[in-house]
Structure formats: structure tokens, C-alpha cells
Write a protein that holds these residues in place. Sequence first.
Motif, PDB file in Angstrom:
ATOM      1  N   TYR A  95     -14.895  -5.119   2.753  1.00 37.04           N
ATOM      2  CA  TYR A  95     -14.108  -6.230   3.259  1.00 37.04           C
ATOM      3  C   TYR A  95     -13.012  -6.643   2.319  1.00 37.04           C
ATOM      4  O   TYR A  95     -13.078  -6.357   1.124  1.00 37.04           O
ATOM      5  N   GLY A  96     -12.003  -7.333   2.888  1.00 38.20           N
ATOM      6  CA  GLY A  96     -10.894  -7.807   2.067  1.00 38.20           C
ATOM      7  C   GLY A  96     -10.243  -6.647   1.367  1.00 38.20           C
ATOM      8  O   GLY A  96      -9.990  -5.605   1.970  1.00 38.20           O
ATOM      9  N   ASP A  97     -10.032  -6.798   0.096  1.00 40.02           N
ATOM     10  CA  ASP A  97      -9.273  -5.813  -0.657  1.00 40.02           C
ATOM     11  C   ASP A  97     -10.234  -4.827  -1.327  1.00 40.02           C
ATOM     12  O   ASP A  97     -10.293  -4.735  -2.545  1.00 40.02           O
ATOM     13  N   GLU A 144     -13.476  -5.004  -1.252  1.00 38.50           N
ATOM     14  CA  GLU A 144     -14.643  -5.692  -1.794  1.00 38.50           C
ATOM     15  C   GLU A 144     -15.891  -5.408  -0.971  1.00 38.50           C
ATOM     16  O   GLU A 144     -15.824  -4.910   0.137  1.00 38.50           O
ATOM     17  N   THR A 195      -7.808   0.386   0.828  1.00 38.40           N
ATOM     18  CA  THR A 195      -9.074   0.306   0.098  1.00 38.40           C
ATOM     19  C   THR A 195     -10.242   0.710   0.982  1.00 38.40           C
ATOM     20  O   THR A 195     -11.379   0.356   0.734  1.00 38.40           O
ATOM     21  N   ASP A 226      -3.397 -12.637   3.768  1.00 46.95           N
ATOM     22  CA  ASP A 226      -4.469 -11.825   3.218  1.00 46.95           C
ATOM     23  C   ASP A 226      -3.793 -10.699   2.419  1.00 46.95           C
ATOM     24  O   ASP A 226      -2.981  -9.957   2.975  1.00 46.95           O
ATOM     25  N   PRO A 227      -4.102 -10.559   1.131  1.00 46.79           N
ATOM     26  CA  PRO A 227      -3.405  -9.547   0.316  1.00 46.79           C
ATOM     27  C   PRO A 227      -3.469  -8.153   0.929  1.00 46.79           C
ATOM     28  O   PRO A 227      -2.528  -7.370   0.809  1.00 46.79           O
ATOM     29  N   VAL A 228      -4.571  -7.854   1.605  1.00 42.18           N
ATOM     30  CA  VAL A 228      -4.726  -6.524   2.172  1.00 42.18           C
ATOM     31  C   VAL A 228      -3.695  -6.285   3.287  1.00 42.18           C
ATOM     32  O   VAL A 228      -3.225  -5.167   3.497  1.00 42.18           O
ATOM     33  N   ARG A 272      -0.367  -5.535   1.555  1.00 47.26           N
ATOM     34  CA  ARG A 272      -0.336  -4.133   1.101  1.00 47.26           C
ATOM     35  C   ARG A 272      -0.071  -3.174   2.249  1.00 47.26           C
ATOM     36  O   ARG A 272       0.565  -2.140   2.071  1.00 47.26           O
ATOM     37  N   LYS A 282      -4.214 -11.935  -7.076  1.00 46.86           N
ATOM     38  CA  LYS A 282      -4.330 -10.796  -6.171  1.00 46.86           C
ATOM     39  C   LYS A 282      -3.193 -10.776  -5.141  1.00 46.86           C
ATOM     40  O   LYS A 282      -2.592  -9.742  -4.874  1.00 46.86           O
TER      41      LYS A 282
END
Lengths: 150, 417
Positions: free
Chosen positions: A58-60, A62, A97, B201-203, B206, B233
Amino acid sequence: MDITILYGTETGNAEMLAEDVQSALEDAGHEVLVENLSDVAPADLDVSRLHLVVCSTYGDGELPASAQPFGEAMKDAPDLSGLRFGIFGLGDSEYETFNMGSQQIEEMLVAAGAERIGERVTHDASGDDMAEDVALPWAEAVVEAVGADA
Amino acid sequence: MRKVAIIGAGPSGCFTAQGLLKARPDWQVDVYDSLPVPYGLVRYGVAADHQGTKGIARQFERVFERQGARFFGNVTLGREVTLEQMRAAYDAVVLATGLAGDRVPELVDDGATPEGMIGAGALTRALYDHPDAGDLPDIGGHVVILGNGNVSVDLLRLLAKSESELEGSDLSPRATKWLTSRRIDSLTIVGRSAAELAKFDPVMIRELAKLQAVTIRVADLPEGEMTDAGQEKLLSALCEIDGLSTGPLPITFRFNMPLQSIETKDGKVTGLVAGRDGAESEHLPCNALVTAIGFCCDGRLGRDAVMSGAEDAEAGRIAEGLYAAGWFRRGPRGTIPENRADSLALAAKIVGDLEATPETSRAGHDGLGLTCETVDHAGWQRLDAIEKAQAMAGRCRTKIPTRSDMLRLAQKIEELK
């Protein structure tokens, strides 16, 4: 065989997949427990059982929310020598990721002395395959490898 | 047997049903939606090029297929049935209708929306074939997206994509044509707060690095290091995309730019003035302004009054036998996982409350005496199969865009029998 499926989830998809794997393995005559990683401490892992870990990202990159306490506890992990586990990751290749959550769990378990059975297999939510179509052959292969070994 | 009605078949309603039936597989859970089709924002809000995220709908399918929930589409609370009727027919009623209204900048009077300005919710509904959506607006030239959240990034990304980058989505031919025939000269995304405080959201920031025809500049970045890991982040994600150049379309991120005024000429947007008090304000000319500054109640169910009078708003209990879930309860904040956690907690609360009260006999769905046409889960499965089968080349699905076709096609096979 006595098998424990551990899942780490954020949206519920990994939980659903864990239940699918449970049904398939039970149909094949195994005794299968399913537990949320949020309810499991590393010291509780029973090395006599085969563990199948199903974990999302999840997220980056994680760990998903339900696996985070377990991840924290693994920083101070007991010796898990003798524990055999298979690992399956869920992710979405839209994001860079992709599948790093399952990779983290794998590395933690291996660092604590556990033995990974087979390769880590991953599913891509943006791909064409259904997660269970990838996960069921994975689970069968892991179980077979352990069975052949016994 | 206890009977629970959930109003709204979006993610919060479906997760509530899932949690209820996991704890009490013997209960009857009925999920109503004003649309003929379920899944709300998963279908009409999650970006068309984020099909992986839409995968949670497979969990919801199982709530109906295996857990025994029933779906009743095309039923609007307050029109076909009143809240009082629902509460009389069920042991508990859960309001999970979300928040469908676009927040409008305070300096715009309602009803005086200039041409060239559109809310993000209205725009996404039009792009994603929501049956109640208006026409796609005529926007182009210099486009400003106001707001610094994930909804703004979704729109930015879609507007910046070329045709080949939309492969695998469920955009209709009409929406695809609209997106790819825009003559957009520039995209500017403007937020009131500092970069590190943006809600991105950083993702998702990106992800913009994969765009194939853009040149990105991130202005107004702070100097010095952040002490907060989350802020760090986000800033590193913004720094990573700053300077990316894969093609001609300029994308600019601006921060610390609260809106001061919207400029118009002959009823059309021509620009905006933004900037911090004290600092010199800036004039940003634009031909189109997309506002993505949050969602609010669109007036339905008198949500704001209902929630302000709630017994325990934090736990989602409005009154005995009446509950609220998701954005209806918590406001327009939080992603799917956060709302899932909320819904599962609410389900546990409802189970606890109902188990602690003596059982009474309720009529459930049959007690409502509905006369309108409804779509059940089998009807939805027919529509789902049709939409997948009629998918255009390069698309995973082509949606049925009108209520009348949904209603007609959902029933079709039964009529043929």
C-alpha cells in the motif's frame, strides 16, 4: 498437511484471496487456518505448520495496514529457523513500488531464519489475470514441494 | 432474523454489508441504490485508468453472490420510499449515499457559475458515463485545476494523456474523443497550501512520471528540509517529477496560492487571481477552470442537518435503528481503505446494538410496497456482462450510459424466457 494462511490487507482483496486459497486447500484435504497478520505476533508462529503468506502493498511500497504491526514486531524478531513459508504478493503495476509489501515480509522472514519454499509469486491488479488464477497454482506448488520433501 | 437496509451501494455501503454478513450470515441485508447499477464511486469516481483500484468490486460481487445480500437498484430514498417507511420495515437503516455535490469556491455565487468553470465531480461523472451527468463541457486552451488532492491529480493525468495512454481503461468513445481532441495549451494545478501540506498521495505524483507527452514544472517548492516523514515523502515525489520532459504539453504545479478572485468576460472565465495575503498576488489567465476543492452534500436526505443532530456521529449512530457510513458520516475525506475500516467498525456496532435489543418482527423489503421497477443483482450481472462484451478496442468495458437502457437491458433476458 497443517497449513496456516496469513494475510496482510488494506482494502480486503488479500483477505478474500486468502479465503479462496483456504477453500481450495481444504477441498484437497488439508487442515487450514486463516489469520490476519494484525492478529499474529512473530513469536506465535508455529514452525510445525506450513505458512502461506498473502500480502498486498500500500501507499508508496509500504506494508498494508493490517501487516504493519507484524512488520514492526519483526524488527525484533525471534529465531524462526525451521519455519517454512510460501509468499504471494498483490500489487498494481500502475505504481512503481508494485509488490514491495510482500517483498518486505519475505525479507523479514528470511532474515529471521525462515525458509522460503518456491519463488515469491505476485499478482498485478492492472493485469488480465484473476488473482486466484495465479494464487491457487502457487499454493498447490508450495504444498507439493513441502509434501515431496517430507 | 434481523433485517438491515443499506442506502447506497458504493464502497462504504458494500463494506458495511460485507462486515454485517461476516458477523451475522443469518441476517437479511438489503442494499438500495438510486442508480440501476451498484458500486457508486468505484464505478463513477475511481479514475478510468485505475482499473486495478476498481478490483475491489470483486469483493462486493461476493457480498451479493455468496454472502446473501440483496441488491435493489433504481430506488431513491425520499422519492420511491420515505426514510420513515424504511425505518419501519427494517431493524436498522444505514445511510451511505456519499457526498455528490462539488464544493464551489466561496467567491462564486450559486447560479452564477461562469462558462468555462466546472466542478471535478460533475466533470468526472460526465467522463465516466454517469446517467445523471450533464454534457462534457467545452474546455481547452489554458486550463487551471484548482485544488491539491487526488481528484485533481486524476483529472490532470487524464487530461494530459494521449490516446495510446488510455488503453485498458473503461472510457467510452465519446469521453476518449473529448479527452484527446482537447486543444489544451497548458495545464496548471493550483493549491492554496504549501507544497508539503498538499493532500496528494505521493504515489500518484510519482505516477505522473509515466506520462508520455508532457513537460512538468513544480514551482513554489519550499527550501530546507522537512522534519515530517510524510511531508518529506511528498516533497521528494514532487522534486522527482520536476523537470520531467517527455513531450510538449506544459504542466505546472503552483502552491501557496489561495484563490482571491475569478475573472470573467461576457460570462466566460478568463483567469484568476491568487496568492497569499501580504505577498504579491498573481494573475493567471485561463480559458477553463476545473474546481477540485472537495465535495459536499447536494441537498439529498438533508445530510448536514441529519448528521449534526446525530446521537453519536463519530460512531455513525444517528438514532435508534438509524446509522450513517462513509462520506455521508465522516465528510468527504479518506480513501477506500479508510472508509473500509470505518464501515467494518460500523457493522460491528450495528451487530452489537441489535443483539442487545429484543427481536421484533419486521417486514423488510416486502413491507415497503415498492411499485417502481427495480434491478436486482442478477440484473446487474447481465448489465456487467453486456458492458464487458461490448467493450471497444483497447477498452475493458464500455458502459451503458442511460437509465432507460440500463433498466431495459437488465430485464431483457427475463422477458425472453
